[in-house]
Design a protein around this motif. Structure first.
Motif, PDB file in Angstrom:
ATOM      1  N   LYS A   1       0.842  -1.189   0.000  1.00 35.11           N
ATOM      2  CA  LYS A   1       0.000   0.000   0.000  1.00 35.11           C
ATOM      3  C   LYS A   1       0.878   1.240   0.000  1.00 35.11           C
ATOM      4  CE  LYS A   1      -3.421  -2.296   2.884  1.00 35.11           C
ATOM      5  NZ  LYS A   1      -4.067  -2.284   4.187  1.00 35.11           N
TER       6      LYS A   1
ATOM      7  N   ASN B   1     -10.743   4.505   2.883  1.00 36.67           N
ATOM      8  CA  ASN B   1     -10.548   4.340   4.319  1.00 36.67           C
ATOM      9  C   ASN B   1     -11.676   3.445   4.828  1.00 36.67           C
ATOM     10  OD1 ASN B   1     -10.569   4.698   7.140  1.00 36.67           O
ATOM     11  ND2 ASN B   1      -9.466   6.611   6.904  1.00 36.67           N
TER      12      ASN B   1
ATOM     13  N   PHE C   1       1.495   5.008   1.519  1.00 38.93           N
ATOM     14  CA  PHE C   1       1.203   5.793   2.714  1.00 38.93           C
ATOM     15  C   PHE C   1       1.853   7.161   2.603  1.00 38.93           C
ATOM     16  CE2 PHE C   1       0.985   1.400   4.123  1.00 38.93           C
ATOM     17  CZ  PHE C   1      -0.158   1.394   4.896  1.00 38.93           C
TER      18      PHE C   1
ATOM     19  N   ASN D   1      -3.031   6.186   4.856  1.00 43.47           N
ATOM     20  CA  ASN D   1      -3.157   5.332   3.686  1.00 43.47           C
ATOM     21  C   ASN D   1      -3.721   6.105   2.488  1.00 43.47           C
ATOM     22  OD1 ASN D   1      -3.270   3.033   2.110  1.00 43.47           O
ATOM     23  ND2 ASN D   1      -5.111   2.237   3.096  1.00 43.47           N
TER      24      ASN D   1
ATOM     25  N   ASN E   1      -9.499   9.538   4.285  1.00 46.85           N
ATOM     26  CA  ASN E   1      -8.051   9.783   4.324  1.00 46.85           C
ATOM     27  C   ASN E   1      -7.717  11.234   3.985  1.00 46.85           C
ATOM     28  OD1 ASN E   1      -7.304   7.211   5.138  1.00 46.85           O
ATOM     29  ND2 ASN E   1      -7.372   6.435   3.050  1.00 46.85           N
TER      30      ASN E   1
ATOM     31  N   ASN F   1       2.375  -2.069   5.796  1.00 47.48           N
ATOM     32  CA  ASN F   1       1.489  -1.539   6.836  1.00 47.48           C
ATOM     33  C   ASN F   1       2.019  -0.180   7.303  1.00 47.48           C
ATOM     34  OD1 ASN F   1       3.526  -1.999   8.895  1.00 47.48           O
ATOM     35  ND2 ASN F   1       2.960  -4.170   8.788  1.00 47.48           N
ATOM     36  N   PRO F   2       1.239   0.554   8.096  1.00 43.91           N
ATOM     37  CA  PRO F   2       1.668   1.887   8.534  1.00 43.91           C
ATOM     38  C   PRO F   2       2.968   1.888   9.323  1.00 43.91           C
ATOM     39  CG  PRO F   2      -0.661   1.586   8.979  1.00 43.91           C
ATOM     40  CD  PRO F   2      -0.142   0.263   8.514  1.00 43.91           C
TER      41      PRO F   2
END
Length: 132
Positions: A2, A22, A4, A18, A87, A109-110
């Motif tokens: 993804k 959302n 970010f 992201n 987002n 991931n974040p």
């Protein structure tokens, strides 16, 4: 993977937002906004949902099924809108709170995105050249 957007604040640290839909904002709408401390957005979404339910109850009282279906569609549209714009609202809120945009990073991931943002940039690796 993804994408970010990474934002950083001198006191509050880093946040990753992201790109795309959302999903928590879609499923939980105003609750998601309140958890993220976006009070104006949260109360606006809650107010619209309460209004839609009140109008739906009016249609229910007068047995107008077309009106009830329309209000269900309006509620679904509100949830879709929150998911699509969530987002963007989050990015705007972070900028308003003094966070600075750092980078756009692709990660799983974040947490991985924020870790990658903390790493020093190796310009030779980015350009694909080697010294020799």
């Amino acid at each position: 993977m993804k994408r970010f957007d990474i934002y950083e604040h001198s006191v509050y640290g880093m946040r990753a937002v992201n790109r795309g839909i959302n999903w928590p904002a879609f499923f939980f709408c105003w609750i998601w906004a309140m958890v993220k401390k976006m009070w104006a957005v949260g109360f606006s979404l809650l107010g619209l949902l309460v209004l839609f339910v009140m109008i739906e109850e009016f249609f229910f009282y007068y047995a107008n099924m077309g009106g009830i279906y329309f209000m269900w569609a309006m509620q679904l549209a509100l949830f879709l809108y929150a998911g699509a714009k969530g987002n963007d609202w989050r990015r705007g809120y972070l900028r308003k709170c003094g966070f600075q945009y750092i980078a756009n990073i692709e990660a799983a991931n974040p947490d991985a995105a924020m870790t990658a943002a903390k790493q020093p940039v190796n310009e030779d690796a980015q350009e694909g050249t080697t010294k020799g």
